[in-house]
Design an enzyme around this catalytic site. Sequence first.
Site, mmCIF file in Angstrom:
data_model
loop_
_atom_site.group_PDB
_atom_site.id
_atom_site.type_symbol
_atom_site.label_atom_id
_atom_site.label_comp_id
_atom_site.label_asym_id
_atom_site.label_seq_id
_atom_site.Cartn_x
_atom_site.Cartn_y
_atom_site.Cartn_z
ATOM 1 N N HIS A 44 -6.118 7.535 -0.312
ATOM 2 C CA HIS A 44 -5.837 6.954 1.005
ATOM 3 C C HIS A 44 -7.106 6.546 1.745
ATOM 4 O O HIS A 44 -7.138 5.522 2.416
ATOM 5 C CB HIS A 44 -5.010 7.929 1.847
ATOM 6 N N SER A 103 -15.794 10.228 0.389
ATOM 7 C CA SER A 103 -17.219 10.341 0.098
ATOM 8 C C SER A 103 -17.584 9.726 -1.240
ATOM 9 O O SER A 103 -18.748 9.398 -1.478
ATOM 10 C CB SER A 103 -17.642 11.815 0.094
ATOM 11 N N GLU A 107 -14.192 11.473 -6.655
ATOM 12 C CA GLU A 107 -13.816 10.383 -7.537
ATOM 13 C C GLU A 107 -14.802 10.247 -8.691
ATOM 14 O O GLU A 107 -14.408 10.019 -9.831
ATOM 15 C CB GLU A 107 -13.709 9.081 -6.736
ATOM 16 N N HIS A 134 -30.378 0.960 -15.549
ATOM 17 C CA HIS A 134 -30.973 2.089 -16.263
ATOM 18 C C HIS A 134 -29.955 2.989 -16.947
ATOM 19 O O HIS A 134 -30.263 3.576 -17.982
ATOM 20 C CB HIS A 134 -31.801 2.953 -15.310
ATOM 21 N N ARG A 169 -36.080 2.957 -23.742
ATOM 22 C CA ARG A 169 -36.108 4.305 -23.154
ATOM 23 C C ARG A 169 -34.758 4.657 -22.527
ATOM 24 O O ARG A 169 -34.299 5.788 -22.618
ATOM 25 C CB ARG A 169 -37.235 4.456 -22.133
#
Length: 193
Positions: A44, A103, A107, A134, A169
């Site tokens: 929501h 926030s 999730e 990356h 890398r």
Amino acid sequence: MTGILGARKRLYRRIGNRDRGRGTPAAARDGKLSGVRVYLGSDHAGFKLKAAIIAWLGEAGHEAVDCGPRHYDPQDDYPVFVLRAAEGVVSDPGSLGIVIGGSGNGEQIAANKVPGIRAALAWTTETATLARQHNDANVLSLGARAYSLDDALSFAKTFIETPFSGEPRHARRLAMIADFEKAGDLPALPSDG
């Protein structure tokens, strides 16, 4: 048919076998990704932001797959929708995902429980860029209550349009994570040489 296998088979029927194994998203001439299928899930708190991102995706030539919720329910539970979005990404190579909550933390945690998902939480355009360049993140997690709508849209745009750098890398580090995910073996410690 239940569980992950059943969900993947239903998803393949829905999107069609022609789209299976599409590989990585196509790179446009300007180095940005184009024509990306994006699976979205929220709760929501992320409902309005999800709608705004879906609108932008359509305008930008991307394909949005809305995994829910379909309507606003202040009591809904994000794992119901976020896990479906993450499963969609895993079942559709070359696609990306965006998951949204208050926030973005829950999730991101939920999405990362799906094997093969590399979900990253963004709070700036730089963190959204680095998540793709990356970490080859395939899911972006956003906190709808953490920043403005314009900022959230810019993070989503950046994430969708930024390709993985492919630098050795970064590829090496991702291989270590994938190997651990598959076999549970920790990477070798460096020698003190």
